[in-house]
Design a protein around this motif. Structure first.
Motif, mmCIF file in Angstrom:
data_model
loop_
_atom_site.group_PDB
_atom_site.id
_atom_site.type_symbol
_atom_site.label_atom_id
_atom_site.label_comp_id
_atom_site.label_asym_id
_atom_site.label_seq_id
_atom_site.Cartn_x
_atom_site.Cartn_y
_atom_site.Cartn_z
ATOM 1 N N TRP A 1 2.189 5.988 -2.761
ATOM 2 C CA TRP A 1 0.903 5.438 -3.163
ATOM 3 C C TRP A 1 -0.125 5.723 -2.074
ATOM 4 N N THR A 2 -1.405 5.704 -2.445
ATOM 5 C CA THR A 2 -2.481 5.849 -1.469
ATOM 6 C C THR A 2 -3.354 4.589 -1.510
ATOM 7 N N GLU A 3 -3.933 4.263 -0.371
ATOM 8 C CA GLU A 3 -4.748 3.045 -0.316
ATOM 9 C C GLU A 3 -5.982 3.191 -1.201
ATOM 10 N N TYR A 4 -6.221 2.157 -2.001
ATOM 11 C CA TYR A 4 -7.352 2.149 -2.931
ATOM 12 C C TYR A 4 -8.582 1.630 -2.196
ATOM 13 N N THR A 5 -9.603 2.475 -2.071
ATOM 14 C CA THR A 5 -10.750 2.135 -1.227
ATOM 15 C C THR A 5 -11.803 1.291 -1.942
ATOM 16 N N GLN A 6 -11.708 1.179 -3.269
ATOM 17 C CA GLN A 6 -12.686 0.386 -4.002
ATOM 18 C C GLN A 6 -12.185 -1.056 -4.174
ATOM 19 N N GLU A 7 -13.063 -1.898 -4.659
ATOM 20 C CA GLU A 7 -12.698 -3.298 -4.872
ATOM 21 C C GLU A 7 -11.831 -3.450 -6.120
ATOM 22 N N TYR B 1 -3.404 -0.590 -3.616
ATOM 23 C CA TYR B 1 -2.879 0.767 -3.517
ATOM 24 C C TYR B 1 -2.932 1.440 -4.879
ATOM 25 N N LEU B 2 -3.098 2.751 -4.843
ATOM 26 C CA LEU B 2 -3.237 3.551 -6.053
ATOM 27 C C LEU B 2 -2.017 4.448 -6.224
ATOM 28 N N GLU B 3 -1.377 4.336 -7.385
ATOM 29 C CA GLU B 3 -0.223 5.182 -7.701
ATOM 30 C C GLU B 3 -0.729 6.518 -8.253
ATOM 31 N N ASP C 1 -0.255 8.045 -10.929
ATOM 32 C CA ASP C 1 -0.623 8.040 -12.350
ATOM 33 C C ASP C 1 -1.900 7.244 -12.627
ATOM 34 N N GLY C 2 -2.514 6.671 -11.578
ATOM 35 C CA GLY C 2 -3.751 5.923 -11.755
ATOM 36 C C GLY C 2 -3.577 4.416 -11.763
ATOM 37 N N THR C 3 -2.353 3.929 -11.680
ATOM 38 C CA THR C 3 -2.090 2.483 -11.638
ATOM 39 C C THR C 3 -2.568 1.908 -10.307
ATOM 40 N N ILE C 4 -3.255 0.778 -10.373
ATOM 41 C CA ILE C 4 -3.727 0.103 -9.162
ATOM 42 C C ILE C 4 -2.946 -1.206 -9.005
ATOM 43 N N TYR C 5 -2.433 -1.428 -7.811
ATOM 44 C CA TYR C 5 -1.679 -2.658 -7.547
ATOM 45 C C TYR C 5 -2.216 -3.314 -6.279
ATOM 46 N N LYS C 6 -2.485 -4.606 -6.391
ATOM 47 C CA LYS C 6 -2.905 -5.393 -5.236
ATOM 48 C C LYS C 6 -1.963 -6.581 -5.107
ATOM 49 N N GLY C 7 -1.238 -6.643 -4.008
ATOM 50 C CA GLY C 7 -0.298 -7.757 -3.869
ATOM 51 C C GLY C 7 0.653 -7.576 -2.721
ATOM 52 N N GLN C 8 1.873 -8.049 -2.923
ATOM 53 C CA GLN C 8 2.874 -8.080 -1.857
ATOM 54 C C GLN C 8 3.899 -6.956 -2.007
ATOM 55 N N TRP C 9 4.401 -6.554 -0.839
ATOM 56 C CA TRP C 9 5.398 -5.474 -0.774
ATOM 57 C C TRP C 9 6.538 -5.897 0.148
ATOM 58 N N ASN C 10 7.669 -5.243 -0.033
ATOM 59 C CA ASN C 10 8.802 -5.440 0.867
ATOM 60 C C ASN C 10 9.591 -4.132 0.910
ATOM 61 N N LYS C 11 9.558 -3.493 2.082
ATOM 62 C CA LYS C 11 10.259 -2.220 2.295
ATOM 63 C C LYS C 11 9.891 -1.172 1.239
ATOM 64 N N GLY C 12 8.599 -1.055 1.015
ATOM 65 C CA GLY C 12 8.102 -0.020 0.121
ATOM 66 C C GLY C 12 8.184 -0.342 -1.353
ATOM 67 N N GLU C 13 8.641 -1.537 -1.697
ATOM 68 C CA GLU C 13 8.769 -1.922 -3.102
ATOM 69 C C GLU C 13 7.847 -3.092 -3.416
ATOM 70 N N LEU C 14 7.422 -3.167 -4.695
ATOM 71 C CA LEU C 14 6.620 -4.294 -5.153
ATOM 72 C C LEU C 14 7.510 -5.529 -5.178
ATOM 73 N N ASN C 15 7.173 -6.490 -4.345
ATOM 74 C CA ASN C 15 7.953 -7.729 -4.259
ATOM 75 C C ASN C 15 7.020 -8.891 -3.971
ATOM 76 N N GLY C 16 7.161 -9.957 -4.766
ATOM 77 C CA GLY C 16 6.325 -11.126 -4.574
ATOM 78 C C GLY C 16 5.173 -11.150 -5.563
ATOM 79 N N PHE C 17 4.107 -11.839 -5.168
ATOM 80 C CA PHE C 17 2.957 -11.996 -6.061
ATOM 81 C C PHE C 17 2.069 -10.765 -6.033
ATOM 82 N N GLY C 18 1.540 -10.388 -7.212
ATOM 83 C CA GLY C 18 0.635 -9.255 -7.258
ATOM 84 C C GLY C 18 -0.131 -9.157 -8.564
ATOM 85 N N GLN C 19 -1.108 -8.262 -8.564
ATOM 86 C CA GLN C 19 -1.894 -7.958 -9.751
ATOM 87 C C GLN C 19 -1.881 -6.447 -9.953
ATOM 88 N N MET C 20 -1.775 -6.027 -11.204
ATOM 89 C CA MET C 20 -1.706 -4.598 -11.506
ATOM 90 C C MET C 20 -2.622 -4.258 -12.674
#
Length: 220
Positions: free
Chosen positions: A74-80, A108-110, A112-131
């Protein structure tokens, strides 16, 4: 014969030795104190060095853990990250908060265009988040091992689902609410439909398609 005033008063051998003995402990005490001060300063320097090393090791550890938690593809999503307008029932039911054991990161931006803002653990989506997916589907809740496990899903047509991977509520735009077995937001299995007029019926779905319905029963 009297002693002349210009002559020094003779001091006996015993008195000289007594004076020397009195001076010697004072000098030795000063030396002992100086030695203790030197030892204390040396100890403080050693402690400071140890603390510095520990702080550096802790910093390096945190840096390493941060690198491990960051997603690789993923790459860091620079927009809000903008949350869509949510139905009141959705907002009331889906009110999770970040967990303590997972790391919160910026959006972060995947590929395929998916945007995810939330928690991670060792490179995986873990915990609370919004997608937010490219087709407009919005998910909010808890993830575990890159899998959305519990929360709410708002679909582009205005319908939404609240629940977990196996059970929940699907609220349709026509006002009907399905409660029952589901597979990641899709009604699948046995459940019940509640209608706007207050009646309900037992139903069975197969991957989102209704295959069986009983006669409506009045809730009253």
């Amino acid at each position: 014969m009297g002693i002349c005033k210009s002559q020094a008063i003779p001091v006996g051998k015993d008195e000289l030795e007594t004076r020397n003995v009195e001076k010697k402990p004072i000098q030795e005490q000063h030396k002992i104190e100086e030695k203790k001060n030197d030892e204390n300063e040396a100890a403080l320097k050693i402690q400071s060095t140890i603390r510095g090393k520990k702080a550096k090791q802790e910093f390096e550890k945190q840096k390493e853990e941060l690198l491990l938690d960051k997603p690789q593809d993923w790459t860091e999503y620079t927009q809000e990250f903008i949350e869509p307008k949510l139905p009141a029932y959705f907002k009331d039911k889906v009110n999770y908060i970040p967990t303590n054991k997972n790391r919160s990161l910026p959006p972060y931006l995947e590929p395929d265009g998916t945007i995810y803002k939330g928690q991670w653990n060792k490179g995986e989506l873990n915990g609370f988040g919004q997608m937010l997916k490219p087709d407009g589907t919005y998910l909010k809740g808890l993830w575990k091992g890159n899998i959305f496990s519990e929360g709410g899903v708002l679909y582009p047509n205005g319908e939404f689902f609240i629940g977990n991977t196996q059970y929940g509520e699907r609220c349709f735009t026509n006002g009907i609410i399905y409660q029952g077995e589901a597979d990641y937001g899709i009604p699948h299995g046995k459940g019940q439909e509640i209608y706007p007029d207050g009646t309900k019926s037992n139903v069975q779905y197969n991957w989102g398609k209704k295959v069986q319905k009983d006669i409506k029963q009045n809730l009253q």
